[in-house]
Enzyme design. Structure first.
Site, PDB file in Angstrom:
ATOM      1  N   THR A 184      -0.017 -12.615   8.864  1.00 44.11           N
ATOM      2  CA  THR A 184       1.325 -12.773   8.311  1.00 44.11           C
ATOM      3  C   THR A 184       2.376 -12.332   9.316  1.00 44.11           C
ATOM      4  OG1 THR A 184       0.436 -12.367   6.101  1.00 44.11           O
ATOM      5  CG2 THR A 184       2.827 -12.256   6.349  1.00 44.11           C
ATOM      6  N   GLY A 185       2.093 -11.268  10.063  1.00 41.55           N
ATOM      7  CA  GLY A 185       3.028 -10.808  11.088  1.00 41.55           C
ATOM      8  C   GLY A 185       3.275 -11.859  12.153  1.00 41.55           C
ATOM      9  N   CYS A 236      -3.141   1.161   6.872  1.00 37.04           N
ATOM     10  CA  CYS A 236      -3.300   0.483   8.161  1.00 37.04           C
ATOM     11  C   CYS A 236      -3.850   1.440   9.218  1.00 37.04           C
ATOM     12  CB  CYS A 236      -1.976  -0.116   8.610  1.00 37.04           C
ATOM     13  SG  CYS A 236      -0.615   1.045   8.608  1.00 37.04           S
ATOM     14  N   GLU A 267       8.305   3.166  14.401  1.00 32.97           N
ATOM     15  CA  GLU A 267       9.034   3.661  13.252  1.00 32.97           C
ATOM     16  C   GLU A 267       8.828   5.166  13.173  1.00 32.97           C
ATOM     17  OE1 GLU A 267       9.224   0.762   9.754  1.00 32.97           O
ATOM     18  OE2 GLU A 267       7.241   0.353  10.608  1.00 32.97           O
ATOM     19  N   ASN A 316       0.809  -1.225   0.000  1.00 35.25           N
ATOM     20  CA  ASN A 316       0.000   0.000   0.000  1.00 35.25           C
ATOM     21  C   ASN A 316       0.842   1.275   0.000  1.00 35.25           C
ATOM     22  OD1 ASN A 316       0.802  -0.649   2.653  1.00 35.25           O
ATOM     23  ND2 ASN A 316      -0.880   0.535   3.537  1.00 35.25           N
ATOM     24  N   LYS A 326      12.579  -6.958   0.880  1.00 36.47           N
ATOM     25  CA  LYS A 326      11.716  -7.790   0.048  1.00 36.47           C
ATOM     26  C   LYS A 326      10.414  -7.034  -0.169  1.00 36.47           C
ATOM     27  CE  LYS A 326       8.584 -10.401  -0.088  1.00 36.47           C
ATOM     28  NZ  LYS A 326       7.307 -10.367  -0.904  1.00 36.47           N
ATOM     29  N   GLU A 384       4.519  -3.760  12.310  1.00 43.39           N
ATOM     30  CA  GLU A 384       3.474  -2.748  12.106  1.00 43.39           C
ATOM     31  C   GLU A 384       2.357  -3.456  11.359  1.00 43.39           C
ATOM     32  OE1 GLU A 384       1.014  -0.519  10.795  1.00 43.39           O
ATOM     33  OE2 GLU A 384       2.439   0.332   9.369  1.00 43.39           O
ATOM     34  N   GLU A 431       4.890  -8.632  -3.685  1.00 47.00           N
ATOM     35  CA  GLU A 431       4.913  -9.151  -5.050  1.00 47.00           C
ATOM     36  C   GLU A 431       3.997  -8.384  -5.993  1.00 47.00           C
ATOM     37  OE1 GLU A 431       3.070 -12.532  -2.461  1.00 47.00           O
ATOM     38  OE2 GLU A 431       4.645 -11.040  -2.263  1.00 47.00           O
TER      39      GLU A 431
END
Length: 495
Positions: A245-246, A297, A474, A165, A188, A263, A191
């Site tokens: 996924t986190g 987010c 962050e 995003n 990374k 995050e 995709e």
């Protein structure tokens, strides 16, 4: 070429010139892999390029390169790191037109949004350039028998899993502090948005960042992302993405006790009290949920209003939402596309489920297309009114242009509703009562609160969440903490 020229050329040809098609490892673009994946323009729902699908060997080479480069970079003086990072900011601005158009075609957002992202990326490198020579320790008073002090040292090789995003600014907000602290980087990108990270890595080297210090490997998270997360040479892993996924990333990194910054998701509230100006509340809610098509987010996806201003706010907001023009991001629309067909189907499923529960949709509620072309992955700006606290549209992150509305009578009820999800990223409070604003801000279980302006604040402030929104911070000075480790040194003064 200006952004307009590049955009017009792309709209005619469907192609962007000179896109990298290999990985970026050890200061150069690698030969393209035989394993390729198409990259789609969300505004057209059509493939416009291919990129390399990385394998474990590619990630291994990137980490090895970063490990070697880190040993040399930590010896570079802080002043020299400062100079190089300022040079990066300059080159980003000089290449902003190209980067912003790539960002639009890769992600689906509007050109204006992409241009803002490139400028904030440049500013992040400027900000952390200024921090590079100020990472001081402190002197500790242990009495006359000892001299004691602390030093901040770089952690080493850092891994960065970048979301789709905000591909440019999320890349910058992790890479800039890592380099300022003396670390090296392996990134990374998602995709569905691989290209800006590759171009930015090229620009970093052009700006004077030594070869091997910043490496980018493209491909699937299940393959190379997992390889990165499990590698013991990665000393700090910074991940932005979904909660599920986190959790997987944290579990993969756990055996190596790798440091983590996560995050994750959000379901952030905009709380409006009875003394708030309905026009300002509607304007704040509009930008909070429809910016970047709600794919943020920290989007203000819940509007929690006092019943006294409910009708006025929704009347204004509903009309504005209905007037939004959705179209390809390079044609100056009000709102761009949804990043992928898969994500569009997820948003649709959430809204269809709400309809099935009898939810009151004030506006929107369905998939749409670019009216000029009949193409693209778009979702109508949607407002769902008067939801109960346990409704899935309130509790679950939809991550699209879908606003859930709740109503309250008392301050305590507003706080309870605002804190009533498993997320805790940001919140906003609209009121003219300063004391109330501070009470509510203090009661919010989240990482950031703004008053009377949903997007107040900036990169100088730390950003991150509580609860299932993640941990670590962050941006701001606190953004450096993940990339440094503190060492205490004590000297005996005894003769």
């Amino acid at each position: 070429m200006t952004a307009h020229d590049i955009a017009q050329d792309y709209l005619k040809t469907g192609r962007l010139a000179a896109l990298p098609d290999g990985h970026f490892i050890d200061g150069k673009t690698t030969q393209p892999s035989n394993r390729k994946m198409e990259s789609f323009d969300p505004g057209r729902a059509e493939a416009f390029a291919e990129f390399s699908l990385g394998e474990e060997t590619d990630m291994d080479l990137a980490i090895a390169s970063a490990e070697t480069a880190a040993r040399h970079w930590r010896q570079v003086t802080p002043g020299e790191r400062c100079r190089i990072l300022n040079n990066v900011a300059r080159l980003f601005r000089e290449n902003a037109d190209r980067l912003s158009v790539i960002e639009v075609v890769d992600s689906g957002k509007t050109l204006a949004e992409a241009q803002g992202d490139i400028q904030s990326s440049a500013r992040l490198f400027e900000y952390y350039a200024g921090a590079a020579d100020k990472l001081d320790g402190r002197s500790v008073n242990l009495g006359p028998a000892y001299t004691a002090f602390t030093v901040r040292e770089p952690v080493g090789v850092t891994g960065h899993i970048i979301p789709w995003n905000y591909p440019t600014s999320t890349f910058a907000r992790g890479v800039a502090p890592a380099l300022a602290a003396g670390c090296s980087v392996v990134a990374k990108p998602a995709e569905t948005t691989p290209f800006t990270a590759l171009v930015m890595a090229e620009l970093l080297c052009e700006a004077g960042v030594p070869a091997g210090l910043v490496n980018v490997v493209t491909g699937l998270g299940a393959d190379i992302g997992a390889r990165m997360a499990r590698d013991p040479r990665i000393k700090q892993l910074t991940f932005t993405g979904s909660v599920s996924t986190g959790i997987n990333v944290a579990q993969m990194a756990a055996p190596n006790v790798t440091r983590l910054t996560l995050e994750l998701g959000g379901k952030s509230p905009l709380i409006a009290f009875s003394d708030a100006d309905p026009e300002k509340v509607a304007d704040g809610a509009y930008w909070a949920i429809f910016s970047n098509s709600g794919q943020i987010c920290s989007a203000g996806s819940r509007l929690i209003m006092h019943k006294a201003i409910r009708d006025d706010v929704l009347a204004i907001l509903g009309e504005r939402a209905k007037s939004i023009r959705t179209a390809h991001g390079l044609t100056a629309p009000d709102m761009g596309a949804i990043n992928s067909e898969l994500h569009l189907s997820r948003i649709k499923a959430h809204v269809e489920a709400a309809k099935g529960r009898g939810a009151h949709l004030l506006t929107g509620g369905d998939v749409t297309v670019d009216a000029d072309t009949g193409k693209g992955w778009f979702f109508q700006p949607t407002v769902i009114a008067d939801l109960e606290p346990d409704d899935p549209a309130v509790q679950e992150e939809i991550f699209g242009p879908v606003l859930s509305v709740q109503n309250f009578d008392t301050e305590d009820e507003a706080i309870q509703l605002a804190n009533g999800t498993e997320f805790g990223l940001i919140a906003s409070v609209y009121t003219q009562d300063v004391s109330r604003a501070m009470r509510v801000a203090s009661a919010m279980d989240c990482g950031q609160v703004s008053i009377n302006d949903y997007w107040a604040g900036g990169l100088e402030l730390p950003f991150g969440g509580n609860k299932k929104s993640g941990y670590g911070r962050e941006k701001g000075w606190e953004g450096l903490d993940a990339y440094t480790k503190v060492k205490s040194i004590t000297i005996s003064n005894a003769s």
